[in-house]
Design an enzyme around this catalytic site. Structure first.
Site, PDB file in Angstrom:
ATOM      1  N   HIS A  91      14.587  46.949  31.926  1.00  0.00           N
ATOM      2  CA  HIS A  91      14.376  46.834  30.517  1.00  0.00           C
ATOM      3  C   HIS A  91      14.575  45.515  30.289  1.00  0.00           C
ATOM      4  O   HIS A  91      15.599  44.699  30.557  1.00  0.00           O
ATOM      5  CB  HIS A  91      15.058  47.986  29.440  1.00  0.00           C
ATOM      6  CG  HIS A  91      14.441  47.813  28.167  1.00  0.00           C
ATOM      7  ND1 HIS A  91      14.825  47.128  27.152  1.00  0.00           N
ATOM      8  CD2 HIS A  91      13.608  49.094  27.598  1.00  0.00           C
ATOM      9  CE1 HIS A  91      14.421  47.216  26.093  1.00  0.00           C
ATOM     10  NE2 HIS A  91      13.809  48.510  26.218  1.00  0.00           N
ATOM     11  N   ASP A 108      23.251  49.453  32.712  1.00  0.00           N
ATOM     12  CA  ASP A 108      22.627  49.959  31.591  1.00  0.00           C
ATOM     13  C   ASP A 108      22.413  51.437  31.424  1.00  0.00           C
ATOM     14  O   ASP A 108      21.554  51.886  32.236  1.00  0.00           O
ATOM     15  CB  ASP A 108      21.142  49.374  31.600  1.00  0.00           C
ATOM     16  CG  ASP A 108      20.194  49.708  30.315  1.00  0.00           C
ATOM     17  OD1 ASP A 108      20.627  50.411  29.617  1.00  0.00           O
ATOM     18  OD2 ASP A 108      19.197  49.249  30.326  1.00  0.00           O
ATOM     19  N   GLN A 157      19.007  55.209  29.418  1.00  0.00           N
ATOM     20  CA  GLN A 157      18.416  56.287  29.839  1.00  0.00           C
ATOM     21  C   GLN A 157      19.109  57.247  30.546  1.00  0.00           C
ATOM     22  O   GLN A 157      18.908  58.677  30.390  1.00  0.00           O
ATOM     23  CB  GLN A 157      17.161  55.963  30.675  1.00  0.00           C
ATOM     24  CG  GLN A 157      16.084  54.872  30.235  1.00  0.00           C
ATOM     25  CD  GLN A 157      15.442  55.879  29.082  1.00  0.00           C
ATOM     26  OE1 GLN A 157      15.198  56.806  29.106  1.00  0.00           O
ATOM     27  NE2 GLN A 157      14.910  54.990  28.301  1.00  0.00           N
ATOM     28  N   LYS A 194      18.785  57.457  21.688  1.00  0.00           N
ATOM     29  CA  LYS A 194      18.413  58.282  22.788  1.00  0.00           C
ATOM     30  C   LYS A 194      19.140  59.295  23.283  1.00  0.00           C
ATOM     31  O   LYS A 194      18.787  60.262  23.958  1.00  0.00           O
ATOM     32  CB  LYS A 194      18.307  57.050  24.007  1.00  0.00           C
ATOM     33  CG  LYS A 194      17.357  55.907  23.811  1.00  0.00           C
ATOM     34  CD  LYS A 194      17.371  55.153  25.105  1.00  0.00           C
ATOM     35  CE  LYS A 194      16.567  54.029  24.725  1.00  0.00           C
ATOM     36  NZ  LYS A 194      15.081  53.875  24.090  1.00  0.00           N
ATOM     37  N   CYS A 246       8.651  47.506  27.486  1.00  0.00           N
ATOM     38  CA  CYS A 246       9.640  46.503  27.340  1.00  0.00           C
ATOM     39  C   CYS A 246       9.840  46.174  28.850  1.00  0.00           C
ATOM     40  O   CYS A 246      11.015  45.875  29.322  1.00  0.00           O
ATOM     41  CB  CYS A 246      10.998  46.692  26.407  1.00  0.00           C
ATOM     42  SG  CYS A 246      10.623  46.743  24.968  1.00  0.00           S
TER      43      CYS A 246
END
Length: 587
Positions: free
Chosen positions: A301, A378, A381, A404, A542
């Site tokens: 991303h 990261d 997700q 999220k 993104c």
């Protein structure tokens, strides 16, 4: 004055019971504390890290038991004087070895100080402990460890004070997990109970962008505003105390949720993007040099791509891309060529936002550690869908967002190993993140305040704890197993749609599907799906470099959550057939 023994203090605290009475007792204890001379109230004796002004005057004498420590101390606040008496009951007239072996944290917990004191005063109490330990280490001739910037007194209290390690979860095989009922679970989400104007139900397939919120999260955020809203870590009045305690409770829940070792390794930020910028600028800006390599991939991303480009431009470091396989997965055959002795940082999404590809973290982290590189994850997700354990996975930094994770927007989490956070600069400066400010200089506060400048997203941080509770109640293993069933079913059903092209790997992935359809734009497809009540995302998500690699301007993305069922997959496929017919793609 004769200092009461700790057992006497504990007995009195237990007898009083109520914190208001205990607080009055501390004030009475403090009133008996002898004053220091004006000359003794100097900068050398000042204890850094306390909101009140506190002075410790140590005297060390040799005895048969070793170096015996006597402390004379005073503050400018009566209740702090009372806390000094508590410390003296544990450390005064003890040997240096006895002071270093004292379980201050356990003593404070027995008295209830860890929960009753507002964070500023609790931090000050820990700062006094650090000073005592530094005095004892000097007396014993023990080499000190450097602590966090500002107010550390040369000793990090968590290196000496025992901390309880929260139990960490191990992932369970899907077949061993009790299935969940998505239809029942969906009843907890008010937004998903709505119908469109033509009475069409909503099929929400955009959780990868931002998840809907269960009622318990909505209620928790409302509770803060309706019942006890105040600024965090500021006021000693009841609202201020309650807010600070709720934020600390949320921090502990997140610590356990991701398997972190220490509570202070969890900092609240504005979101994943903010967290990754703090890491890139704070650690990378301090440590990266010309010739160093930052390893990323086209799967990232922009939030895990652009900050590293910016710091590379500033430091002279180089961005190096991890090679991908033909279907868009990390090419582990080229692992050693991708991560070399010049690599200083490997930053990777644990689950990618376009393909849903689950990163081979074990292999990547193992290679990174071989060459001495740090690993940044990261988890925007992955955190809502996969078990996370930062200690087990040996990662240095990890970031994720509340919105999220079925929590509020505007709040995120920065995790960093304690030594990494101490060895980097903050991104934001101002209130709360400081220890001392003079006319020309400043020192930073201990962790995690060092990275929490200004006013926190108060209600959001507290409600994020409620979101973590909700996930824990449902069970992250159950969520993952359910979504694997959705993934497998959707893979088969979508492949039957004429003209559809599914992008990304077919395995080692979660329930995220990005696709294009021959002779149709992504926007047209998404619009047609909306007409049937199917909410998906379209665009480059993104990830412009990845879409350049795919050689498509945009894709349609359907992402599933535990509130989705196999029926939702069927609804998506029916809507895609409707789109083909409406757009006249069929002959």
């Amino acid at each position: 004055m004769p200092v009461p023994s700790f057992d006497e203090l504990l007995e009195e605290f237990s007898f009083l019971g109520d914190w208001r009475d205990q607080c009055q007792y501390l004030i009475e204890l403090g009133e008996e504390l002898p004053d220091l001379t004006p000359a003794e109230k100097n900068e050398l004796n000042l204890v850094r890290g306390c909101q009140s002004r506190v002075w410790f005057v140590p005297e060390v004498e040799s005895s048969d038991a070793g170096q015996l420590i006597h402390i004379r101390a005073k503050s400018d606040a009566k209740i702090v004087d009372g806390l000094i008496v508590v410390l003296l009951s544990l450390a005064d007239q003890r040997s240096a070895q006895e002071v270093l072996a004292t379980d201050f944290q356990g003593a404070f917990t027995k008295l209830g100080l860890e929960t009753q004191l507002v964070p500023q005063r609790r931090n000050g109490l820990h700062a006094m402990v650090r000073r005592l330990q530094a005095i004892a280490q000097t007396a014993a001739g023990v080499g000190s460890k450097s602590g966090s910037e500002g107010g550390s007194e040369g000793v990090n209290t968590t290196d000496v004070v025992a901390r309880e390690l929260h139990p960490r979860r191990e992932p369970q095989p899907a077949e061993a997990v009790e299935p969940l009922d998505a239809d029942v679970l969906r009843l907890q989400f008010p937004a998903l109970q709505q119908r469109l104007s033509d009475d069409t139900p909503i099929t929400f397939l955009d959780s990868a962008a931002s998840a809907q919120k269960p009622q318990v999260v909505i209620d928790k955020e409302r509770e803060v505003y309706e019942q006890y809203y105040a600024n965090a870590y500021r006021g000693v009045y009841r609202f201020g105390e309650r807010v600070s305690q709720e934020i600390d409770a949320s921090r502990r829940k997140i610590q356990q949720f991701i398997g972190a070792e220490y509570e202070e390794e969890i900092a609240f930020t504005g979101g994943t993007t903010m967290s990754l910028n703090i890491i890139a600028q704070g650690w990378g800006g301090r440590h990266l040099r010309s010739g160093d390599e930052i390893v990323l991939s086209l799967l990232e991303h922009h939030a895990n791509y652009v900050p590293w480009q910016a710091v590379a431009q500033r430091t002279g470091a180089t961005i190096k891309l991890f090679p991908l396989t033909a279907d868009g997965y990390w090419d582990l055959d080229q692992l050693e060529e991708a991560i070399t002795s010049r690599t200083r940082v490997v930053s990777v999404a644990a689950m990618t936002n376009v393909f849903g590809a689950i990163a081979p973290l074990e292999a990547i982290v193992s290679r990174a550690k071989e060459v001495g590189a740090i690993v940044v994850v990261d988890a925007a997700q992955s955190a809502p869908h996969l078990p996370t354990d930062v200690v087990r996975d040996h990662v240095d930094f990890l970031a994720f967002s509340g919105h999220k994770l079925y929590g509020p927007s505007g709040v995120g989490v920065l995790y960093g190993r304690r030594e990494r956070l101490e060895d980097m600069d903050p991104l934001l400066f101002g209130g709360h993140m400081i220890d001392q400010v003079t006319e020309h200089t400043f020192t930073t506060a201990p962790l995690p305040a060092k990275f929490e400048a200004g006013t926190l997203p108060i209600a959001q941080a507290i409600a994020l704890g409620a979101a973590v509770d909700w996930i824990e109640e449902v069970g992250i293993a159950r969520i993952h197993a359910h979504e694997l069933r959705l993934r497998d079913y959707a893979s088969r059903q979508l492949a039957e749609i004429p003209g559809i092209v599914l992008h990304g790997p077919s395995d080692h992935k979660g329930a995220i599907f990005s696709f294009t359809m021959e002779a149709a734009s992504a926007q047209d497809i998404a619009t047609m799906l909306d007409l049937r009540g199917v909410f998906v995302r379209h665009g480059h998500h993104c990830t412009m470099p990845l879409h350049h690699w795919l050689d498509v301007p945009a894709t349609v993305r359907a992402s599933f959550s535990p509130t989705n069922s196999l029926d939702d997959v069927d609804t998506l496929c029916e809507a895609l057939l409707f789109a083909r017919k409406t757009l006249k793609l069929d002959p």
